[in-house]
Design an enzyme around this catalytic site. Structure first.
Site, PDB file in Angstrom:
ATOM      1  N   ASP A   1       0.850  -1.186   0.000  1.00 40.45           N
ATOM      2  CA  ASP A   1       0.000   0.000   0.000  1.00 40.45           C
ATOM      3  C   ASP A   1       0.895   1.249   0.000  1.00 40.45           C
ATOM      4  OD1 ASP A   1      -3.219   0.540   1.049  1.00 40.45           O
ATOM      5  OD2 ASP A   1      -1.797   2.208   1.064  1.00 40.45           O
ATOM      6  N   ILE A   2       0.544   2.197  -0.839  1.00 38.38           N
ATOM      7  CA  ILE A   2       1.364   3.402  -1.004  1.00 38.38           C
ATOM      8  C   ILE A   2       1.284   4.311   0.233  1.00 38.38           C
ATOM      9  CG2 ILE A   2      -0.336   4.898  -2.122  1.00 38.38           C
ATOM     10  CD1 ILE A   2       1.766   5.466  -4.279  1.00 38.38           C
TER      11      ILE A   2
ATOM     12  N   ASN B   1     -12.869  -3.171   2.715  1.00 40.68           N
ATOM     13  CA  ASN B   1     -13.840  -2.093   2.841  1.00 40.68           C
ATOM     14  C   ASN B   1     -14.778  -2.277   1.648  1.00 40.68           C
ATOM     15  OD1 ASN B   1     -12.493  -0.953   5.081  1.00 40.68           O
ATOM     16  ND2 ASN B   1     -11.101   0.170   3.735  1.00 40.68           N
TER      17      ASN B   1
ATOM     18  N   GLN C   1     -14.743   2.137   1.397  1.00 36.61           N
ATOM     19  CA  GLN C   1     -14.051   1.838   0.134  1.00 36.61           C
ATOM     20  C   GLN C   1     -13.861   3.110  -0.681  1.00 36.61           C
ATOM     21  OE1 GLN C   1     -15.969  -1.138  -2.305  1.00 36.61           O
ATOM     22  NE2 GLN C   1     -14.307  -1.170  -3.814  1.00 36.61           N
TER      23      GLN C   1
ATOM     24  N   HIS D   1     -10.676  -4.990  -3.090  1.00 34.39           N
ATOM     25  CA  HIS D   1      -9.318  -5.325  -2.638  1.00 34.39           C
ATOM     26  C   HIS D   1      -9.316  -5.691  -1.168  1.00 34.39           C
ATOM     27  CE1 HIS D   1     -10.075  -1.007  -2.336  1.00 34.39           C
ATOM     28  NE2 HIS D   1      -9.354  -1.029  -1.229  1.00 34.39           N
TER      29      HIS D   1
ATOM     30  N   HIS E   1      -7.248  -5.743   2.289  1.00 38.16           N
ATOM     31  CA  HIS E   1      -6.135  -5.146   3.023  1.00 38.16           C
ATOM     32  C   HIS E   1      -5.518  -6.218   3.915  1.00 38.16           C
ATOM     33  CE1 HIS E   1      -6.891  -0.791   2.268  1.00 38.16           C
ATOM     34  NE2 HIS E   1      -8.138  -1.202   2.089  1.00 38.16           N
TER      35      HIS E   1
HETATM   36  P1  AMP Z   1      -9.819   1.592   0.294  1.00 37.25           P
HETATM   37  O1  AMP Z   1     -10.113   2.743   1.215  1.00 37.25           O
HETATM   38  O2  AMP Z   1     -10.162   0.276   0.922  1.00 37.25           O
HETATM   39  O3  AMP Z   1     -10.436   1.792  -1.073  1.00 37.25           O
HETATM   40  O4  AMP Z   1      -8.255   1.571   0.163  1.00 37.25           O
HETATM   41  C1  AMP Z   1      -7.544   1.849  -0.997  1.00 37.25           C
HETATM   42  C2  AMP Z   1      -6.099   1.678  -0.636  1.00 37.25           C
HETATM   43  O5  AMP Z   1      -5.337   1.706  -1.818  1.00 37.25           O
HETATM   44  C3  AMP Z   1      -5.562   2.770   0.287  1.00 37.25           C
HETATM   45  O6  AMP Z   1      -5.018   2.177   1.456  1.00 37.25           O
HETATM   46  C4  AMP Z   1      -4.516   3.471  -0.566  1.00 37.25           C
HETATM   47  O7  AMP Z   1      -3.416   3.910   0.188  1.00 37.25           O
HETATM   48  C5  AMP Z   1      -4.135   2.383  -1.556  1.00 37.25           C
HETATM   49  N1  AMP Z   1      -3.615   2.877  -2.823  1.00 37.25           N
HETATM   50  C6  AMP Z   1      -4.193   3.794  -3.626  1.00 37.25           C
HETATM   51  N2  AMP Z   1      -3.445   3.989  -4.735  1.00 37.25           N
HETATM   52  C7  AMP Z   1      -2.372   3.154  -4.625  1.00 37.25           C
HETATM   53  C8  AMP Z   1      -1.231   2.874  -5.457  1.00 37.25           C
HETATM   54  N3  AMP Z   1      -1.044   3.495  -6.604  1.00 37.25           N
HETATM   55  N4  AMP Z   1      -0.346   1.957  -5.012  1.00 37.25           N
HETATM   56  C9  AMP Z   1      -0.528   1.331  -3.837  1.00 37.25           C
HETATM   57  N5  AMP Z   1      -1.592   1.523  -3.021  1.00 37.25           N
HETATM   58  C10 AMP Z   1      -2.491   2.439  -3.402  1.00 37.25           C
END
Ligand code: AMP
Ligand code: ZN
Length: 135
Positions: free
Chosen positions: A31-32, A87, A94, A100, A102
């Site tokens: 996760d970024i 989520n 979400q 996805h 986590h």
């Molecule tokens: P959600 O709130 O469950 O939709 O979480 C989306 C997750 O994706 C968050 O924890 C973000 O930090 C992660 N995320 C978004 N863009 C990227 C990316 N380019 N590379 C890695 N993680 C990402």
């Protein structure tokens, strides 16, 4: 594709990622914006917005990839535990509309909570009343 979702962009290789695990069904990457050391996201390679958009066989294959990813995170980072979850839907938090999982590694004393810390708002119906919905 201009309207491609960000996670489809990662699967397509247009957006870089730090891959943790990959098989024919899933891609898992760091996760970024990590909430814990080694916070990892597992996505199906196909675009499904939520859990309800895939069939059971697909779900099971993806879940096998989630478990394999968790095993890899466990082996490399050796956390004391981990939280694994989705989520599922905007109201559940979400943000990226491509389902996805986590994987959040946990350590004793890391200051985090459990699934129970997501919400404490049980509503005005008793458990017995809710149970009737499942009869
Ligand atoms: P959600 O709130 O469950 O939709 O979480 C989306 C997750 O994706 C968050 O924890 C973000 O930090 C992660 N995320 C978004 N863009 C990227 C990316 N380019 N590379 C890695 N993680 C990402
Ligand atoms: Zn997508």
């Amino acid at each position: 594709m201009a309207d491609k979702c960000i996670f489809c962009g990662i699967v397509g290789g247009e957006i870089p990622n730090h891959t943790v695990y990959e098989d024919s069904m899933v891609l898992a990457f760091l996760d970024i914006f990590p909430h814990a050391k080694g916070h990892t996201v597992v996505i199906p390679k196909d675009h499904f917005e939520s859990l309800w958009d895939m069939d059971t066989d697909t779900f099971q294959s993806i879940l096998a990839g989630v478990r394999a990813t968790a095993g890899r995170v466990q082996a490399r980072l050796k956390p004391d535990g981990m939280n694994i979850g989705i989520n599922n839907g905007k109201s559940a938090g979400q943000v990226v509309p491509h389902v996805h999982w986590h994987i959040i590694p946990r350590w004793e004393g890391d200051g985090g909570g459990s699934m129970h810390s997501i919400i404490k708002n049980p509503g005005d119906k008793s458990v017995d009343e809710i149970a009737k919905l499942f009869k």
